[in-house]
Design an enzyme around this catalytic site. Structure first.
Site: not given
Length: 297
Positions: A52, A151, A184
């Protein structure tokens, strides 16, 4: 002994782990990171975290000066250098030092640092009793402005949301997107359970593709449970039988209250408890061993 931080090819004491004030990660949030956990010497889902990280780097045209194999070994070496068995690991790659101004091509190469320390996101009692949440008035960033699959170091949105939760006397916040759908928590994925069916928002609504989230989905399916990736609103949270949050730092924590509404009977539910049990087993099994087997036997 002071913490040993990996920084650009060497390990240095915490006090000597320094970046330039001209680093684009500091000036503009121009960088990426991964939060990783080690449990009893096992770096959980390390390959998935590293992949990732490199996906995020490719998306923002950031060249990392190590291969994925080399980076995984550096993470494990950081754990070993700090004599840790269980730890939270923060792996950060910034664009590096450059000129004032947005132009990333003035930067002289990526900076890489890795921190490994102990961390408790919530007190141990909250994992047994559950946490209280509120809905944040701050909405999640739009996915067409900043893709949640990347991210990045741009976490001001998350920080503001966390501040609102704490100001309201809650442990965590539930975040909505611009259309009013639940996305979230401030830094965790969310799951609800109703009539035995587990539902979590699809990531295209604005949530990070969490590695813990994916693990919980796989474990639930292995247990024969029904899992749906489907949008839902605050109403669905209020009337759920169970709610829980997942994340690398938070692990898996039950939610027992949202906006003064009691979730279920006000205690962590049976599906949450069962998933937490198998998740704990999984964290010691799936990943990469930081120490040679003879060192931990």
């Amino acid at each position: 002994m002071a913490s040993q931080i990996f920084l650009d090819g060497e390990f240095v004491d915490r006090e000597n782990a320094k970046l330039s004030v001209f680093d684009h990660g500091l000036l503009y949030g121009d960088g990426i990171f991964e939060g990783i956990r080690a449990y009893d010497g096992n770096v959980f889902k390390l390959a998935e975290h590293i992949r990732r990280l490199y996906d995020s780097a490719k998306s923002i045209l950031l060249d990392i000066p190590y291969s994925q194999v080399e980076m995984a070994e550096l993470v494990c070496e950081t754990v070993r250098r700090n004599h840790l068995s269980s730890a939270y690991i923060r792996l950060v790659v910034t664009r590096g030092t450059g000129d004032l101004g947005l132009n990333p091509y003035t930067c002289h190469g990526a900076r890489v640092f890795i921190i490994a320390e102990q961390l408790a996101m919530f007190s141990s009692s909250l994992y047994e009793e559950g946490i209280k949440t509120v809905t944040s008035p701050t909405r999640r960033n739009r996915t067409d402005a900043l893709n949640p699959k990347i991210k990045t170091l741009n976490y001001l949105n998350n920080i503001l949301i966390k501040m609102e939760a704490l100001a309201a006397g809650a442990n965590e916040a539930i975040v909505l997107n611009s259309e009013g759908y639940v996305v979230e928590g401030s830094g965790e994925n969310i799951f609800i359970v109703r009539d035995g069916v587990i539902t979590t928002p699809p990531c295209y609504l604005g949530a990070l593709e969490g590695i813990t989230r994916a693990t919980i989905i796989d474990l639930a399916l292995e247990l024969g449970l029904t899992v749906r990736e489907q949008s839902f609103t605050r109403h669905d949270v209020y009337v759920a039988d169970e709610v829980f949050l997942t994340g690398t730092a938070a692990e898996m924590v039950p939610v027992v209250e949202c906006d003064d509404r009691t979730i279920g009977d006000g205690t962590p539910g049976p599906i949450t408890k069962r998933l937490h049990q198998v998740f704990q087993l999984c964290t010691r099994r799936d990943g990469m061993k930081a120490y040679p087997q003879e060192a931990i036997s």
